[in-house]
Structures are given as C-alpha cells and as structure tokens.
Design an enzyme around this catalytic site. Structure first.
Site, PDB file in Angstrom:
ATOM      1  N   ASP A   1      25.603   0.866  47.127  1.00  0.00           N
ATOM      2  CA  ASP A   1      24.894   0.313  45.974  1.00  0.00           C
ATOM      3  C   ASP A   1      23.443   0.780  45.908  1.00  0.00           C
ATOM      4  OD1 ASP A   1      23.989  -1.030  48.125  1.00  0.00           O
ATOM      5  OD2 ASP A   1      24.197  -3.046  47.273  1.00  0.00           O
TER       6      ASP A   1
ATOM      7  N   HIS B   1      18.130  29.636  51.188  1.00  0.00           N
ATOM      8  CA  HIS B   1      17.982  28.214  50.842  1.00  0.00           C
ATOM      9  C   HIS B   1      18.192  27.325  52.068  1.00  0.00           C
ATOM     10  CE1 HIS B   1      18.517  28.963  46.235  1.00  0.00           C
ATOM     11  NE2 HIS B   1      17.319  29.282  46.692  1.00  0.00           N
TER      12      HIS B   1
ATOM     13  N   ASP C   1       8.865  27.356  51.670  1.00  0.00           N
ATOM     14  CA  ASP C   1       9.021  27.437  50.213  1.00  0.00           C
ATOM     15  C   ASP C   1       9.114  25.998  49.736  1.00  0.00           C
ATOM     16  OD1 ASP C   1       9.820  27.716  47.573  1.00  0.00           O
ATOM     17  OD2 ASP C   1      11.339  29.248  47.993  1.00  0.00           O
TER      18      ASP C   1
ATOM     19  N   ASP D   1       5.892  25.765  42.772  1.00  0.00           N
ATOM     20  CA  ASP D   1       6.887  26.529  43.552  1.00  0.00           C
ATOM     21  C   ASP D   1       6.151  27.620  44.321  1.00  0.00           C
ATOM     22  OD1 ASP D   1       9.118  27.773  44.553  1.00  0.00           O
ATOM     23  OD2 ASP D   1       9.855  28.512  42.617  1.00  0.00           O
TER      24      ASP D   1
ATOM     25  N   HIS E   1      17.355  39.051  46.256  1.00  0.00           N
ATOM     26  CA  HIS E   1      17.154  38.166  45.106  1.00  0.00           C
ATOM     27  C   HIS E   1      16.239  38.824  44.084  1.00  0.00           C
ATOM     28  CE1 HIS E   1      13.149  36.901  46.595  1.00  0.00           C
ATOM     29  NE2 HIS E   1      13.689  36.739  47.789  1.00  0.00           N
TER      30      HIS E   1
ATOM     31  N   HIS F   1      11.288  33.923  38.190  1.00  0.00           N
ATOM     32  CA  HIS F   1      12.023  33.030  37.288  1.00  0.00           C
ATOM     33  C   HIS F   1      10.996  32.241  36.501  1.00  0.00           C
ATOM     34  CE1 HIS F   1      11.189  29.637  40.054  1.00  0.00           C
ATOM     35  NE2 HIS F   1      11.529  30.443  41.045  1.00  0.00           N
TER      36      HIS F   1
ATOM     37  N   HIS G   1      13.667  26.253  38.278  1.00  0.00           N
ATOM     38  CA  HIS G   1      14.225  27.458  37.642  1.00  0.00           C
ATOM     39  C   HIS G   1      14.329  27.086  36.172  1.00  0.00           C
ATOM     40  CE1 HIS G   1      16.138  28.598  41.744  1.00  0.00           C
ATOM     41  NE2 HIS G   1      14.852  28.854  41.697  1.00  0.00           N
TER      42      HIS G   1
ATOM     43  N   GLU H   1       7.798  36.424  43.485  1.00  0.00           N
ATOM     44  CA  GLU H   1       8.203  36.056  44.836  1.00  0.00           C
ATOM     45  C   GLU H   1       9.042  37.102  45.563  1.00  0.00           C
ATOM     46  OE1 GLU H   1      11.182  32.858  44.960  1.00  0.00           O
ATOM     47  OE2 GLU H   1      10.875  32.564  42.816  1.00  0.00           O
TER      48      GLU H   1
ATOM     49  N   TYR I   1      13.940  40.359  54.240  1.00  0.00           N
ATOM     50  CA  TYR I   1      14.697  39.542  55.198  1.00  0.00           C
ATOM     51  C   TYR I   1      15.469  40.511  56.074  1.00  0.00           C
ATOM     52  CZ  TYR I   1      13.468  36.683  51.215  1.00  0.00           C
ATOM     53  OH  TYR I   1      12.766  36.088  50.193  1.00  0.00           O
TER      54      TYR I   1
ATOM     55  N   ARG J   1       8.593  35.879  52.700  1.00  0.00           N
ATOM     56  CA  ARG J   1       8.518  35.807  51.231  1.00  0.00           C
ATOM     57  C   ARG J   1       7.131  35.290  50.896  1.00  0.00           C
ATOM     58  NH1 ARG J   1      12.821  33.347  50.314  1.00  0.00           N
ATOM     59  NH2 ARG J   1      12.272  31.159  50.027  1.00  0.00           N
TER      60      ARG J   1
ATOM     61  N   GLU K   1       5.173  33.795  47.441  1.00  0.00           N
ATOM     62  CA  GLU K   1       5.478  33.360  46.071  1.00  0.00           C
ATOM     63  C   GLU K   1       4.293  32.637  45.454  1.00  0.00           C
ATOM     64  OE1 GLU K   1       8.585  30.334  45.780  1.00  0.00           O
ATOM     65  OE2 GLU K   1       8.883  30.844  43.666  1.00  0.00           O
TER      66      GLU K   1
END
Ligand code: GLY
Ligand code: MN
Ligand code: MN
Length: 445
Positions: free
Chosen positions: A47, A250, A267, A278, A357, A361, A368, A391, A395, A412, A414
C-alpha cells in the site's frame, strides 16, 4: 555553517500555460478537441506508492500537480475552452494524503477555464465532447484510448437523439512535442537552475571521493545536494560506476567499493520543477589521473569541447555526432587501440567497439526529451531555444587484445547546452572537466 542555498527561479506563470494551450488549439481544426490524462499514483509495494510525478505533457499544458486529472481542450466553447477534471475534495481522506485543490482550486490557482471533480466525469465527458469530429489524444496511452472509446460508445448510443460521436482519433503527441522542443525564457531559467544544482552536486561528489568509500557514498553526496537546493531528487537513476563499472552504460547498482588508482564515472542530474539536469563527469578516485587514464581522458575531453563549441543555430546533431566519431577514432588510432586509416575505421565502424551510443539528446521536462530528431527525413537544424546534451565517451573492454594499461577504463563527459541566437550557452559549466581543474578541486580538503 550550513551550505549555501541558491535562490529559486520563478515558476512558470499561469499566463504561459494558457498561451501553450492556445497555441495547441490553434493548430487543431475547429471541430477538434484534445483529451489528455495526467499521471496516476504508481504502487511501489503493497500500500505504499512512489512519489507522484506528473506526466510531462500534462504538466506542460496545465502546471496542475495532482494525480488522476484529465484535461480537455475544446476550441471555441463559450463556457470555457480548457476544462479540467480533478480529484474530488474529501476532507476525511485529505487528513491522510494532503489537501486537494478540487474544482474551485483548480480554476483559482491554475487558471483553467472550468473544472469539475472526478465524480462528475462519467456523466459529463461524453456531453463535452459531443460534436467534436477528431479527438487528439496520446495514442500510446491505454487510459486515454479507453476514455476516448467510451466517449465514442456513449455518443454512438445517442445518435438517434442527435449526438455526434468522434469520427477519428489522432495523436496529440507530435503537435505537443514540437512545441516542447523549443524552450521559453521561463523554461530556460528552470533548466539553468536544474543544471546548476546538478553541477554543485558533482562538485560535492568529487570533493568527497576517496579510496575506501563505496559508489553509493558518492550517490548520497549528489542526492543530498539535489534535495538541499529544493529539487525533487534525481531526474533519472544516478549512475556512479567505479573502474570497469563505468563501461556499463546504465549501471545503477552503485554498490561496489571505490578503489585507489581507478576512475569513477558519475552520470547524474537533478530534477527541479520537473525540468532535468544531466551531467557526466569522470575523475580519479584518489584525485590524480594515471598516464594512461589521462591519455584516454584527453581524447574524450578534446572531442567533447570541440563538439560543444560547434553547437549553434543551423548545425545538426548528426554533424556534431560525425565530428565526435572522427575525433574519437583519431584518438583511438593515436593510442594504438585501433589500427589503420581514420576513414577506414569510421567506415567499417570498428570505433563502435569503444563508442556505441549517440552524442546528444534533447533535454527538458524529460531527460531524454521529446521532439523529432529529423524533419522530412533529414537531420533538423538547431534553432535558438533548443536544449541538448553533448556526451561523448570511450569504453574500453577488458579484453586480451587491448593494451593492459587501458583495459576496463570507461570515460564519458556530458554537458547540457542551450542553443542561442549567437551560438550556445553551456548550462553545466559549474563543474570542472579539464584535468587540472579536477585535480585542483580534489586536492582541496
Ligand atoms: N543519463 C542518461 C543520459 O545521459 O542519456
Ligand atoms: Mn547523462
Ligand atoms: Mn544524457
């Protein structure tokens, strides 16, 4: 002493919400109507529920903050064009779950033309939509489709009494999402603020980082700052990946120890008044880059800085991405991670082993964000008011054929960038990204 509290930017004014509704109605045929449900509460377990987050499209048109609401736009209706259904007032329940605005409050506080509580919805909905030939709704929303179908069935059963059910359903998303793509001054102020909070959070995490902490300790630093500055929390699940975890795009478990000699990739961005920040930064856990880490980092940084510099009206994201791919491929060849000619390695896509990638975006109410990336089949030119991320990353897999010094490094960088008439504005400049800046910040106690 308590940490600084930033002044909050102004919320979006009711007049702006009204202007957005008007613009959408002007794009509809005179006998069209919009039917747009807001978000509902989502069960977390048994609940208890996840904190409520309004649907972005619904928020864009209303600013109305409660669950289980429904907006109708009825162009030309004399009694009011913007009609909202909202939760029923219920003093006994409100003692547990908080005050509800009710129909009166919705009109008073949010400036819709007319409002009803949900108890009246079934009785009124079909009548309000009678004679509207095309219903514009989010076609991917099961709830909206169910409502529209029931309106059609109800009016269909009354045809002999003169009712005119809708003849077609059309997607409201494309109209709405084109509008959301170009931000107003008030939206830019909120995005700037979300970005500034996010930058401060990254600075805080960099300062706190050291071997012996775990990834979640840095997540805690970030999210403390998000809330401290009045943000609702993270705009998406924060990613804190130490060492090879940085190569999982991710990675959100954030549970491993941070090790001496490794990099950590963060990130993370704050949500403020539903607008997203972001940011990604990658830095050494112990505050000093090793030579191979720096070599790889400088490749990504140089490429990222050139890509940010290229953001301007008329440019396209496809061109920016192509420049990034070229720069990264040159860098990979320079470091011996790829062999041969740059163009050949771009053509055979072998760079994708290290960079899979895209570079950018849209950014806004959704991290996004919505809005088409192409127009008439071609990448669309940037215009002032668009906000995007830049970004690039590298890798490096921990495979046997990779020189040992580079194995398992993920990087990365960004930033959030607004397109302006003159070129661009970097919204996330508050957190360092150059090697000297990061090392200097981390050296401070
Ligand atoms: N944090 C999601 C992204 O950078 O696209
Ligand atoms: Mn990101
Ligand atoms: Mn991003």
């Amino acid at each position: 002493m308590l940490p600084e509290i930033l002044p909050r930017p102004a919320p979006i004014a009711n007049a702006e919400y009204r202007a957005r509704r008007r613009a959408l109605m002007e794009a509809l045929p005179a006998d069209g109507a919009v039917l747009l449900p807001g978000a509902a509460l989502v069960t977390r377990s048994r609940d208890s529920e996840f904190p409520f987050r309004q649907d972005s499209d619904f928020h864009y048109l209303t600013g109305f903050p409660e669950p289980d609401a429904l907006l109708l736009l009825l162009p030309g209706r004399a009694e009011g064009e913007a009609v909202l259904f909202c939760q029923d007032r219920d003093p006994a329940l409100e003692a547990w779950t908080g005050i509800r605005l009710g129909a009166e409050g919705a009109v008073r506080e949010h400036g819709v033309d007319q409002a009803f509580e949900n108890a009246e919805r079934d009785a009124r909905l079909a009548e309000l939509l009678d004679g509207r030939r095309t219903l514009y709704l989010p076609l991917d929303s099961a709830e909206a489709m169910t409502l529209a179908e029931s309106v059609r069935a109800t009016l269909g059963a009354r045809v002999r009494r003169g009712a005119r059910p809708p003849e077609a359903f059309a997607d409201v998303a494309s109209l709405l999402h084109e509008a959301r793509l170009v931000k107003s001054e008030a939206e830019l102020a909120l995005l700037r603020h979300a970005a500034e909070i996010s930058a401060r959070a990254h600075v805080r995490a960099m300062r706190a980082a050291r071997p012996g902490l775990a990834e979640y300790h840095l997540q805690a630093e970030l999210e403390h700052e998000f809330r401290w500055q009045g943000g609702s929390g993270p705009a998406y699940a924060s990613i804190v990946g130490g060492g090879p975890n940085a190569c999982v795009l991710h990675y959100i478990e954030n549970r491993d120890p941070l090790k001496q000699g490794e990099l950590v990739l963060i990130d993370a961005g704050a949500e403020f008044d539903l607008y997203a920040g972001d940011i990604t930064r990658t830095f050494p856990v112990d505050g000093r880059f090793t030579d191979p880490q720096r070599a790889l980092y400088e490749v990504v940084l140089g490429v990222q800085e050139r890509a940010v510099a290229a953001v301007a009206p008329g440019m396209t994201l496809a061109e920016i991405h192509a420049g990034v791919v070229r720069g990264l491929t040159e860098g990979l060849i320079g470091l011996g991670l790829l062999e041969g000619e740059v163009q050949a390695r771009i053509d055979d896509e072998s760079y994708k082993r290290f960079y899979l990638h895209s570079t950018s975006h849209w950014l806004g109410l959704d991290v996004h964000d919505v809005g088409g990336y192409r127009r008439d089949g071609e990448p669309r030119p940037l215009v002032p008011g668009m906000v995007l991320t830049v970004e690039p990353g590298l890798y490096v897999p921990a495979d046997d054929d990779i020189p040992e010094a580079f194995r398992g490094i993920g990087i990365r960088i960004e930033d959030d960038v607004a397109v302006t008439a003159e070129g661009h504005e970097v919204l996330t400049a508050g957190v360092p990204k150059r090697v000297a800046g990061i090392e200097a910040l981390m050296a401070k106690e």
